[in-house]
Design an enzyme around this catalytic site. Structure first.
Site, PDB file in Angstrom:
ATOM      1  N   GLU A  72       0.741  -1.423   0.035  1.00 20.31           N
ATOM      2  CA  GLU A  72       0.003  -0.257   0.000  1.00 20.31           C
ATOM      3  C   GLU A  72       0.991   1.279  -0.018  1.00 20.31           C
ATOM      4  O   GLU A  72       0.781   2.084   0.792  1.00 20.31           O
ATOM      5  CB  GLU A  72      -0.893   0.042   1.215  1.00 20.31           C
ATOM      6  CG  GLU A  72      -2.009  -1.136   1.001  1.00 20.31           C
ATOM      7  CD  GLU A  72      -3.033  -1.054   2.171  1.00 20.31           C
ATOM      8  OE1 GLU A  72      -2.891  -0.254   3.166  1.00 20.31           O
ATOM      9  OE2 GLU A  72      -4.102  -1.783   2.060  1.00 20.31           O
TER      10      GLU A  72
ATOM     11  N   GLU B  96      -5.028  -7.379  -1.502  1.00 21.88           N
ATOM     12  CA  GLU B  96      -5.699  -7.621   0.024  1.00 21.88           C
ATOM     13  C   GLU B  96      -7.173  -7.239  -0.217  1.00 21.88           C
ATOM     14  O   GLU B  96      -7.681  -6.424  -0.896  1.00 21.88           O
ATOM     15  CB  GLU B  96      -5.186  -6.584   0.851  1.00 21.88           C
ATOM     16  CG  GLU B  96      -3.953  -6.472   1.289  1.00 21.88           C
ATOM     17  CD  GLU B  96      -3.639  -5.428   2.383  1.00 21.88           C
ATOM     18  OE1 GLU B  96      -4.473  -4.747   3.082  1.00 21.88           O
ATOM     19  OE2 GLU B  96      -2.441  -4.932   2.483  1.00 21.88           O
TER      20      GLU B  96
END
Length: 195
Positions: free
Chosen positions: A38, A141
């Site tokens: 991320e 994810e």
């Protein structure tokens, strides 16, 4: 801490190389390596908001990618971002990766339906990356609640007052349906999607 970008890049390269070598030596078949997690405008203490920020972040990504290419030349290299719901962010990330010539194969996204918009939007922004830059895309994810009960001695981010996403009740069936639909969205309705 305290390393300049050159030392930090070298440390990231060496660490990635050493870890991958241990895996390969142990007989692990490494198919994909994700460089960062991320990395929305920040990585290893570098920020896109600082002077030369994107250039430094991309230098770090390239250091990791170089290690992967040397130790596991057959493996895909993935980069990973979050917040596909924010208009223009993935287009910006794709542009910066191209501008700084980051060596990668897969543009990966987090996708949590409570925060990250619709699957239709997800498909559109990932397809745009795939079409514009010729990259594979995937979800790195995700999750969906099957209950609002706090069963692990910690409060859930989804609580008793939360409303389920449309079409996905908080149940095992709702969770399974969400996962099937998300896999279908990425694999069958997104350009270059890895399901």
């Amino acid at each position: 801490k305290g390393m300049n970008i050159d030392k930090k890049s070298e440390a990231l390269y060496q660490y990635t190389k050493d870890c991958l070598k241990k895996l390969v030596d142990a007989g692990v078949d490494v198919g994909m390596v994700q460089i960062g997690n991320e990395t929305n405008g920040a990585m290893c203490g570098e920020s896109a908001a600082s002077v030369g920020g994107w250039g430094k972040i991309c230098k770090l990504m390239n250091a990791g990618s170089k290690a992967v290419r040397e130790v596991c030349p057959y493996a895909l290299v993935a980069v990973h971002f979050a917040n596909p719901e924010k208009s223009g962010t993935y287009a910006l990330y794709g542009k910066k990766l191209q501008q700084y010539q980051v060596d990668y194969d897969v543009f990966a996204s987090s996708y949590y339906p409570f925060w990250h918009g619709t699957q239709e939007n997800l498909s559109a922004v990932l397809s745009d990356i795939a079409k514009t830059y010729g990259k594979k895309v995937m979800i790195a994810e995700t999750s969906y609640a099957f209950t609002t009960a706090n069963t692990d001695f910690h409060n859930n981010t989804i609580g008793n007052d939360s409303k389920p996403c449309e079409g996905y009740p908080f149940s095992m069936e709702g969770q399974a349906t969400f996962m099937r639909d998300l896999i279908d969205t990425v694999a069958n309705r997104t350009t270059n999607g890895i399901g």
